[in-house]
Scaffold this active site. Sequence first.
Site, short mmCIF file in Angstrom:
data_model
loop_
_atom_site.label_atom_id
_atom_site.label_comp_id
_atom_site.label_asym_id
_atom_site.label_seq_id
_atom_site.Cartn_x
_atom_site.Cartn_y
_atom_site.Cartn_z
N SER A 189 -22.85 65.85 87.47
CA SER A 189 -24.15 66.51 88.10
C SER A 189 -25.03 66.42 86.92
O SER A 189 -25.51 65.29 86.65
CB SER A 189 -24.16 67.99 88.53
N ASP A 343 -23.77 65.49 99.86
CA ASP A 343 -24.20 65.99 98.51
C ASP A 343 -25.86 65.53 98.50
O ASP A 343 -26.00 64.30 98.69
CB ASP A 343 -23.45 65.52 97.24
N HIS A 373 -20.85 68.45 96.95
CA HIS A 373 -21.21 68.68 95.60
C HIS A 373 -20.62 69.91 94.93
O HIS A 373 -20.50 70.96 95.53
CB HIS A 373 -22.76 68.81 95.34
#
Length: 403
Positions: A189, A343, A373
């Site tokens: 991320s 995501d 995610h």
Amino acid sequence: MASKLVVLAIVSVLLGYYVYTPIPEAVEERWKLMLVDAAFRSLEHLAELTELIGFKHYMEMMMVLTVAESVDPSSDENVNVTDTTFNKVPVRVYEPISHSPGLRRAVIYIHGGGWCLGSAKMQPYDLLSRKSATELDAVIISVEYRLAPVYHFPDQYNDVYTVVKYFLQRDVLLQHSVDPGRVALSGDSAGGNLVAAVAQQIQEDPDVQGEIKIQALIYPALQTIDFNTPSYQQNENMPILPKTLMVRFWSEYFSCDKLLLQNMMANSHTTLESRSLSNFANWSIHLPERFRKDYKYMLPDRGNTDSSARIPGVFDSRAAPLLVGDEKLRSLPQAYIVTCEFDVLRDDGAMYATRLEKAGVQVTHEHFEESFHGAFMFITWPTDFAIGQKMVSHYIDWLRKNL
């Protein structure tokens, strides 16, 4: 008795309504994800309330989750774990106790959390580092970089860059019995964002003694130009990272300015100067057709740009590493890029994979059709997901074969 049953029924309906979130059928363990998401949303609502009444900043309240999951640096029969600093930046170091003869691999890992949350000390990251150290016979350096809202870009980037440059010194590598030709840079991320940015910049630093052999980007955030890509639109309300939260993370990375957040939410934050960067993140060109679906590309609206014009870094490639020309990409190390179908950041990773491949970089793009995610970190009870275990297993297998 009847009145109690009525109250119980009403409470049950309200609770069910709060917990239930529409989740695509392709996602496994949907009810578990709904429960996890309900807990996340509860904390978000509490954070919104505490900020509204002036008690705490939104992100400071959200940090409760990070603190609650923190664990001490505990060594075990397989791994020696220590907290230390590399050139004044805190790191947690995992070193295998028993290993085969010769020099080891090493992985510098950068945690996620939107540059505002997360920690190398959180239990999921601790477990991932232990597992990586043991299964790869590798030294793992997990970086504890500074966070917003107290610190803004480029502080997070600078902390990671400092650690990487320090660790690549020959005497430091020797101290940890690491092979200079087998060092990886990895992160998820926001951590994936920092990995991509540092990998781009450090190759141009004449004072860096070593090099990064491979980079692994797990659902990375890579561009600040367009928050209306197909994945942002498709997954706008998807747990665990809805569009509103991701855009807020981006905004907080640069500033606490509410006007910037407002403009980013409206996708009207670009400036006349930044328009020249739009093609680097033009998903009608760089996004594989299977991800474009029926969405129509529109150039982001320039709107009210006072905030982004006066706040430095919004379109800096150290913050948004997709926004660079091909010449910057050609000499990058081999890459492993993970994306998830559900995501908002899916298209960032997919576009970067496409552009790296076109620039001649060897890329493994692994897309998980059934994932979302944050799944990479959902590997500890009670938030352990089969898809998270699968993703971690594939990640370690790739490192084993390529590092």
